[in-house]
Design an enzyme around this catalytic site. Structure first.
Site, PDB file in Angstrom:
ATOM      1  N   GLU A 254      40.314  34.324  51.747  1.00 21.37           N
ATOM      2  CA  GLU A 254      38.887  33.591  52.151  1.00 21.37           C
ATOM      3  C   GLU A 254      39.024  32.973  53.565  1.00 21.37           C
ATOM      4  OE1 GLU A 254      41.865  31.392  50.522  1.00 21.37           O
ATOM      5  OE2 GLU A 254      41.309  32.747  49.635  1.00 21.37           O
ATOM      6  N   GLU A 288      35.321  33.831  46.473  1.00 21.23           N
ATOM      7  CA  GLU A 288      36.066  33.852  47.857  1.00 21.23           C
ATOM      8  C   GLU A 288      34.822  32.497  48.553  1.00 21.23           C
ATOM      9  OE1 GLU A 288      38.692  34.467  48.593  1.00 21.23           O
ATOM     10  OE2 GLU A 288      38.718  35.386  46.910  1.00 21.23           O
TER      11      GLU A 288
END
Length: 826
Positions: A254, A288
């Protein structure tokens, strides 16, 4: 001391796989300090200097590799704002960690990109820094690249300048305050695709791959829109890149504004991506993008609070997909793929709490991930059911707004939920997060009195006096219909409640939102629930839960395999994909564990279920069918092949023969058809798929092929598959055929000896991927010679202590399987 700002200049060389670095760090200290300690790993530091009166003054420094630190000694103690400059060099490694290289091929020539993966503690491989999530700072990044390449980082490009030597310098927007593990930079020849409706969303891939970005980019835009609306906080960066990386140990990462993915989790091939593949792409993108708030905007103050990142991203990964594609049955798959996975892991004696003690260096691995991701996400679903949807959303908004650009701990979340719901959330939730394991609730009816009693559920006997506050949703029935529903808080070991006299049956954990198993001690109630299953009076998730709990009780030795098989009679007319997937999974698992004595009984029952189901849903995908049906078919075709279903083998073999002649396979059939081809076709099929693997540019097809390569039944080809995997399969994917072999009944007898013979080669895998090999092989293949396995790992953990978590987990699973086999008898 804390960092305020980093000014980083990098010059990577993709020919030598080296990079030069210069970082200027602005620090703040509240008291005079005689040393500055940063994290540094595998870097060669050439100069350290501190700014004094606008002049850089060299100072003494010392690298301490065993501590992964760089110690800097100023000429005199410093206080207040301190400016530090460090010049250093490093390697662009091949470890899929830190600043690393990833290879791809163009016209037969190998080329490379360089990217970063810093979670949990690998930013120190790319720059000296304070590498802990609580040390947030802003970053200015400049990257100098050779002609023909481009650079990517967290922020958008602000300037692109050609230097006198022909190289290009890319400068990027300053980042928000963030932790080092979220920093990203990448260098290579990339293609991009920008979303037409939201220009912030950009897909990035290798040359020739941009045509496969549109599906992911579109859903990325949708997920971003959902998060901004649900959390009521605008996304704070000017762009969000979705970047496909060929070599990647994890699924995705992420990095703020520059999210990285395995290629099969972002790139969509209309001719090769299955329904399962499409859904997985959406789940991971949603996961994410949820992290841009949970983890990036609000960061855990210590690694022990990592669940605040991963549990929420897991929960919303499914919730966002369900919002846009409710017909996909996403929450059903959450039960099977997340809640059940977490319960299987958490029922071990060797388990951990969601909030992991220690916290200084928590590693996401085979042992911890099912707890941090899956159990944590399941507990959030339980909290959602307890306080209600509106309070859940309001609490999250308050939590995020209160702690944005800062760090938080678990209690901050509970306080937000309590503030908006006026319910004792802390009292209810703390024990679920702070203590390991989960409960089994036993229900016994005596007339109108229903006694509920809880104890910790484990597969192997465990003495435990822990308890949980359990919000039990109780569904009652009168005759052949639902009667009423109530919530009972079981906040002590035992509680008795009164049922109305007209209640004929009851079901605990209605809707399956609770994280606990159930055991009914009254045979009459179990039989009545069975009748409600057959008549489909119970909802699909409750039909799933009853048999799934029953199979868990078999594994724990609290009921028998005969009882489970008998109870399955109530599912003879079952049509729900969720229950059928679970039953098929449980039967196949039992067939691997219980051995020859049970083989025929389980194969007969398994074959009857898959045969009936496949005739019902068809061997080939139908237009507009549910995603869950496509996934069920893929699983059942393979198990039918192993059970020896002649009609299925005839169908899949014909499909494979056509594939061998160049006829495309439907993506939803590809894996099971390739598995059938290898199972039946032997060496010819093996050679064909090896050639195909090395020629294809689709990671989706590679995944199908690698799974199929583990479907051999000839001992010689099983050995050759292992050798081919070690020699020819890319490092990121080596675990896939090995995991498939470990669940292949024809290969299982060879796998422990194979592991012992090749352990030194396996140790070169990325640590997380090596763990998957151990966890795949030991629990079932280890049953062939358990004493030798125990002895081997007793010594192995002494010399390889980093493997202790996965080894203990795998050995306990082996012991559970041995106990289950012994209890089953025959």
């Amino acid at each position: 001391m804390k960092p305020l700002h980093y000014n980083l200049r990098l010059e990577p060389d993709l020919a030598t796989f080296e990079f030069k670095g210069r970082v200027e760090i602005q620090l703040e200290t509240t008291a005079p300090t005689a040393e500055i300690v940063l994290n540094s790993l595998e870097l060669a530091v050439w100069e350290c200097a501190i700014k004094e009166k606008e002049k850089w003054c060299p100072c003494t420094f010392c690298l301490q590799p065993e501590k992964e630190t760089l110690q800097i000694i100023p000429r005199s103690p410093v206080a207040g704002i301190v400016d530090l400059r460090i010049k250093y060099t490093g390697l662009i490694n091949d470890k899929m960690a830190g600043f690393y290289r990833s290879a791809y091929s163009v016209d037969g020539r190998t080329r490379h990109i360089a990217v970063t993966q810093f979670q949990e503690s690998d930013a120190r491989r790319a720059l000296p820094c304070m590498d802990h999530p609580q040390h947030k700072a802003t970053f200015d990044i400049e990257i100098i690249v050779t002609p023909g390449l481009t650079a990517i980082s967290n922020g958008a490009v602000t300037t692109e300048e050609t230097l006198d030597n022909g190289k290009k310098a890319f400068c990027f927007e300053r980042t928000p305050r963030m932790s080092t593990y979220l920093l990203f930079f990448g260098v290579g020849a990339f293609e991009t695709l920008q979303d037409e409706l939201d220009r912030r969303v950009v897909g990035i891939a290798l040359p020739g791959m941009s045509g496969r970005l549109s599906f992911g980019v579109k859903f990325g835009r949708q997920a971003l829109e959902y998060c901004e609306s649900y959390y009521d906080i605008p996304y704070p960066l000017t762009k969000i890149d979705l970047i496909a990386i060929p070599d990647f140990a994890f699924g995705a990462m992420e990095n703020w504004g520059a999210i990285t993915f395995r290629e099969n989790l972002l790139l969509h091939d209309p001719e090769g991506t299955s329904a399962m593949g499409e859904q997985r792409i959406c789940e991971v993108i949603a996961h994410e993008i949820a992290h841009q708030w949970f983890g990036n905007l609000v960061t855990p103050s210590d690694w022990k609070y990592l669940w605040l990142n991963e549990s929420f991203a897991t929960y919303f990964g499914f919730g966002i997909v369900d919002h846009y594609y409710p017909e996909w049955g996403t929450w059903d798959q959450f039960l099977q793929g997340q809640t059940d996975t977490a319960m299987v892991r958490d029922a071990l004696q060797e388990t951990i709490p969601v909030e992991i003690p220690g916290g200084e260096h928590v590693v996401i691995n085979t042992s911890t991930a099912p707890i941090i991701y899956s159990k944590g996400g399941s507990l959030l679903r339980q909290i959602h059911g307890y306080i209600g949807a509106d309070n859940f959303q309001s609490g999250l908004r308050q939590y995020l707004k209160t702690h944005q650009y800062a760090c938080a701990s678990s209690h901050h979340l509970w306080e937000s939920f309590e503030a908006v719901s006026d319910q004792p959330v802390t009292t209810m939730v703390e024990q679920w997060v702070m203590q390991p394991g989960f409960p089994l609730v036993e229900a016994h009816r005596d007339g109108s009195r229903l006694t509920l009693e809880q104890k910790r559920f484990t597969y192997l006997p465990t003495e435990s006096d822990v308890s949980w506050p359990i919000p039990i949703v109780l569904q009652t029935f009168t005759a052949n219909q639902k009667d009423g529903q109530q919530t009972v808080m079981l906040d002590e070991r035992r509680k008795t409640i009164t049922l109305d006299d007209h209640v004929t049956a009851f079901k605990l954990n209605a809707g399956q939102t609770g994280f606990y198993r159930v055991r009914y001690t009254n045979p009459s109630n179990t039989a009545a629930l069975g009748q409600h299953i057959r008549a489909k009076i119970l909802d699909s998730e409750d039909r799933w839960g009853i048999q799934n709990d029953l199979f868990a009780l078999v594994r724990a030795g609290l009921t028998t395999m005969d009882d489970y098989l008998t109870f399955l009679d109530y599912y003879d007319e079952e049509t729900a994909d969720l229950s059928l997937t679970s039953i098929d999974t449980n039967l196949f698992s039992a067939s691997l564990v219980l051995g020859d004595a049970w083989q025929q009984a389980i194969a007969d029952r398994g074959r009857s279920i898959v045969t009936r189901t496949l005739k019902q849903i068809g061997y080939e995908p139908g237009a507009g069918e549910p995603q869950t049906t496509s996934m069920l078919r893929e699983q059942m075709l393979w198990h039918a092949e192993l059970y020896g279903d002649r009609e299925v083998l005839k169908f899949t073999s014909a499909q494979f023969d056509a594939f061998a002649k160049g006829v495309p396979i439907h993506p939803d059939l590809a894996r099971s058809v390739m598995q059938a081809g290898v199972l039946q076709g032997g060496e010819t099929a093996f050679r064909l798929l090896c050639r195909r693997l090395e020629a294809t540019d689709s990671e989706h097809e590679r995944m199908h092929i690698l799974m199929a390569l583990g479907s051999q039944k000839d001992p010689g080809l099983i050995e050759e598959t292992g050798r081919y995997t070690l020699d020819r399969v890319p490092d990121r994917n080596k675990f896939i055929p090995l995991a498939a072999l470990a669940l292949n009944p024809h290969a299982i007898p060879q796998m422990w000896a194979w592991y012992e013979m090749h352990v030194k080669e396996l140790e070169s895998f990325h640590p997380m991927l090596y763990e998957r090999v151990i966890a795949g092989i030991v629990p079932i293949a280890g049953m062939q010679n358990p004493e030798a396995v125990r002895d081997f790992f007793t010594a192995y953990m002494q010399t390889n202590p980093q493997t202790a978590d996965v080894v203990k987990l795998s050995l306990e699973k082996m012991e559970i399987n041995l106990a289950m086999r012994q209890a089953a008898g025959r």
